[in-house]
Design a protein around this motif. Structure first.
Motif, PDB file in Angstrom:
ATOM      1  N   VAL A 186       0.841  -1.203   0.000  1.00  0.00           N
ATOM      2  CA  VAL A 186       0.000   0.000   0.000  1.00  0.00           C
ATOM      3  C   VAL A 186       0.875   1.252   0.000  1.00  0.00           C
ATOM      4  O   VAL A 186       0.588   2.227  -0.698  1.00  0.00           O
ATOM      5  CB  VAL A 186      -0.955   0.009   1.216  1.00  0.00           C
ATOM      6  CG1 VAL A 186      -1.776   1.300   1.254  1.00  0.00           C
ATOM      7  CG2 VAL A 186      -1.887  -1.194   1.177  1.00  0.00           C
ATOM      8  N   ALA A 187       1.976   1.232   0.770  1.00  0.00           N
ATOM      9  CA  ALA A 187       2.859   2.394   0.873  1.00  0.00           C
ATOM     10  C   ALA A 187       3.491   2.753  -0.468  1.00  0.00           C
ATOM     11  O   ALA A 187       3.641   3.935  -0.797  1.00  0.00           O
ATOM     12  CB  ALA A 187       3.944   2.131   1.916  1.00  0.00           C
TER      13      ALA A 187
ATOM     14  N   LEU B 121      -1.025   7.664  -2.045  1.00  0.00           N
ATOM     15  CA  LEU B 121      -2.005   8.719  -1.761  1.00  0.00           C
ATOM     16  C   LEU B 121      -3.139   8.223  -0.861  1.00  0.00           C
ATOM     17  O   LEU B 121      -3.798   9.019  -0.185  1.00  0.00           O
ATOM     18  CB  LEU B 121      -2.583   9.265  -3.071  1.00  0.00           C
ATOM     19  CG  LEU B 121      -1.576   9.930  -4.025  1.00  0.00           C
ATOM     20  CD1 LEU B 121      -2.267  10.391  -5.290  1.00  0.00           C
ATOM     21  CD2 LEU B 121      -0.872  11.099  -3.336  1.00  0.00           C
ATOM     22  N   HIS B 122      -3.368   6.917  -0.860  1.00  0.00           N
ATOM     23  CA  HIS B 122      -4.441   6.340  -0.050  1.00  0.00           C
ATOM     24  C   HIS B 122      -3.909   5.605   1.183  1.00  0.00           C
ATOM     25  O   HIS B 122      -4.683   4.948   1.893  1.00  0.00           O
ATOM     26  CB  HIS B 122      -5.267   5.361  -0.897  1.00  0.00           C
ATOM     27  CG  HIS B 122      -5.855   5.979  -2.124  1.00  0.00           C
ATOM     28  ND1 HIS B 122      -6.958   6.809  -2.101  1.00  0.00           N
ATOM     29  CD2 HIS B 122      -5.485   5.899  -3.432  1.00  0.00           C
ATOM     30  CE1 HIS B 122      -7.243   7.205  -3.326  1.00  0.00           C
ATOM     31  NE2 HIS B 122      -6.366   6.678  -4.158  1.00  0.00           N
ATOM     32  N   TYR B 123      -2.595   5.722   1.417  1.00  0.00           N
ATOM     33  CA  TYR B 123      -1.966   4.938   2.489  1.00  0.00           C
ATOM     34  C   TYR B 123      -2.586   5.234   3.856  1.00  0.00           C
ATOM     35  O   TYR B 123      -2.942   4.314   4.600  1.00  0.00           O
ATOM     36  CB  TYR B 123      -0.464   5.213   2.519  1.00  0.00           C
ATOM     37  CG  TYR B 123       0.263   4.425   3.595  1.00  0.00           C
ATOM     38  CD1 TYR B 123       0.505   3.072   3.438  1.00  0.00           C
ATOM     39  CD2 TYR B 123       0.696   5.048   4.763  1.00  0.00           C
ATOM     40  CE1 TYR B 123       1.165   2.346   4.412  1.00  0.00           C
ATOM     41  CE2 TYR B 123       1.362   4.339   5.742  1.00  0.00           C
ATOM     42  CZ  TYR B 123       1.597   2.989   5.568  1.00  0.00           C
ATOM     43  OH  TYR B 123       2.234   2.278   6.546  1.00  0.00           O
ATOM     44  N   ILE B 124      -2.697   6.506   4.202  1.00  0.00           N
ATOM     45  CA  ILE B 124      -3.215   6.884   5.521  1.00  0.00           C
ATOM     46  C   ILE B 124      -4.654   6.414   5.695  1.00  0.00           C
ATOM     47  O   ILE B 124      -5.061   5.957   6.769  1.00  0.00           O
ATOM     48  CB  ILE B 124      -3.116   8.408   5.730  1.00  0.00           C
ATOM     49  CG1 ILE B 124      -1.651   8.846   5.718  1.00  0.00           C
ATOM     50  CG2 ILE B 124      -3.778   8.820   7.044  1.00  0.00           C
ATOM     51  CD1 ILE B 124      -1.459  10.347   5.815  1.00  0.00           C
ATOM     52  N   THR B 125      -5.433   6.503   4.616  1.00  0.00           N
ATOM     53  CA  THR B 125      -6.837   6.087   4.686  1.00  0.00           C
ATOM     54  C   THR B 125      -6.971   4.579   4.848  1.00  0.00           C
ATOM     55  O   THR B 125      -7.754   4.097   5.679  1.00  0.00           O
ATOM     56  CB  THR B 125      -7.591   6.530   3.412  1.00  0.00           C
ATOM     57  OG1 THR B 125      -7.434   7.926   3.235  1.00  0.00           O
ATOM     58  CG2 THR B 125      -9.068   6.182   3.519  1.00  0.00           C
ATOM     59  N   ILE B 126      -6.193   3.824   4.041  1.00  0.00           N
ATOM     60  CA  ILE B 126      -6.293   2.359   4.086  1.00  0.00           C
ATOM     61  C   ILE B 126      -5.688   1.805   5.365  1.00  0.00           C
ATOM     62  O   ILE B 126      -6.322   1.023   6.081  1.00  0.00           O
ATOM     63  CB  ILE B 126      -5.605   1.740   2.853  1.00  0.00           C
ATOM     64  CG1 ILE B 126      -6.321   2.160   1.564  1.00  0.00           C
ATOM     65  CG2 ILE B 126      -5.587   0.210   2.961  1.00  0.00           C
ATOM     66  CD1 ILE B 126      -5.613   1.716   0.299  1.00  0.00           C
TER      67      ILE B 126
END
Length: 311
Positions: A125-126, A131-136
């Motif tokens: 994911v990183a 861009l979606h790392y913090i959300t996921i």
């Protein structure tokens, strides 16, 4: 904790370890003691740094702290017994103590394997979805993954342990190993071990097939994503975020593969013990060292911790 061993003619086992001359035993004992202290110190330091350093409050280090706890469990279970065996050139353990040791060893190993898989997804994911790392990879999701790893590791090992505890042992009371592993216990049983072997094989499929496939798949995606990065600095930075985890995964599954690739038999017992030594003692020692040497954030956190202590 476990059922009584009715009809068992063996009430205790003698672990042989490495049968060495006196001088060699002292050298091995000293080396093991140093490794034990360094392993405990290194993994405890990782847990402390992750717990009390704000910049390390991220999913990767959250998983790493639990990995370090698994290594502490494994080390504290195996090495003290090994030290006693080495010093005395053999050691006695009751059947109950042997099965308890196997249970703790199994929980830490199974959980560590699952955590390494979770960490590979975190790295995927990183790199592939930054861009979606913090959300996921939010805290609730990471906590769920860690709890799932511990619950599955405990549940799977407990089932196998209960089945082993119902076996009777009468073939021999000598274990040619330095800890109570699954294979020696099953070999010494005079009961029908078909059910135990079937359950272990069934539970072993995810650990030796599905989990490695997940890790390989995530790293294939990671390498493809890195290749699409235009700048050399960007590629190096992306790869550096995965290199420590990849090194640990290769070391972990490399030793496991070597253990199960060695054919059973007396001629291979010495080699089996050496490979088990790598898996149970060397790997927990190297895990914190690899992350410390290859990770600037951990180095910085450690330096800050030293500065605070000086003040």
């Amino acid at each position: 904790m476990f059922p009584r061993y009715n009809q068992s003619t063996v009430s205790e086992f003698i672990l042989l370890g490495f049968q060495l001359l006196h001088r060699s035993r002292i050298i091995l004992f000293s080396a093991l003691l140093v490794v034990y202290l360094v392993t405990l110190t290194g993994n405890l330091l990782i847990i402390i740094l992750v717990s009390f350093t704000q910049c390390l409050h991220s999913p990767m280090y959250f998983f790493l702290s639990h990995l370090s706890f698994c290594d502490i469990m494994l080390t504290a279970t195996i090495i003290p017994t090994f030290l006693h065996i080495t010093l005395k050139n053999g050691s006695t353990m009751t059947v109950s103590q042997c099965i308890v040791q196997f249970n703790i060893f199994g929980v830490s190993s199974a959980t560590e394997s699952l955590l390494l898989t979770m960490m590979s997804y975190d790295r995927y994911v990183a790199v592939c979805k930054p861009l979606h790392y913090i959300t996921i990879m939010n805290f609730q999701f990471c906590l769920s993954l860690v709890v799932l790893s511990w619950v599955l590791g405990f549940a799977i090992t407990l089932i196998v342990t209960i089945l082993i505890s119902y076996l009777t042992f009468c073939n021999s009371h000598y274990i040619d190993h330095f800890f109570c592993d699954y294979a020696p216990l099953v070999q010494l049983s005079c009961s029908d071990v078909t059910v135990v072997q079937t359950v272990v094989f069934t539970f072993g499929i995810p650990g030796f097939v599905i989990e490695p496939m997940v890790i390989i798949s995530t790293y294939v995606c990671i390498f493809l994503a890195i290749q699409r990065i235009s700048s050399t600095i960007g590629r190096q930075k992306a790869f550096s975020t995965c290199s420590s985890h990849l090194a640990i995964v290769c070391m972990y599954y490399g030793t496991l593969t070597a253990i199960y690739a060695i054919p059973a038999g007396e001629h291979s017992s010495g080699m089996n013990k050496i490979v088990s030594l790598m898996y149970t003692i060397v790997t927990p020692l190297l895990n914190p060292i690899i992350y410390s040497l290859r990770n600037q954030e951990i180095k910085t956190a450690f330096i800050k911790l030293l500065e605070i202590k000086r003040c």
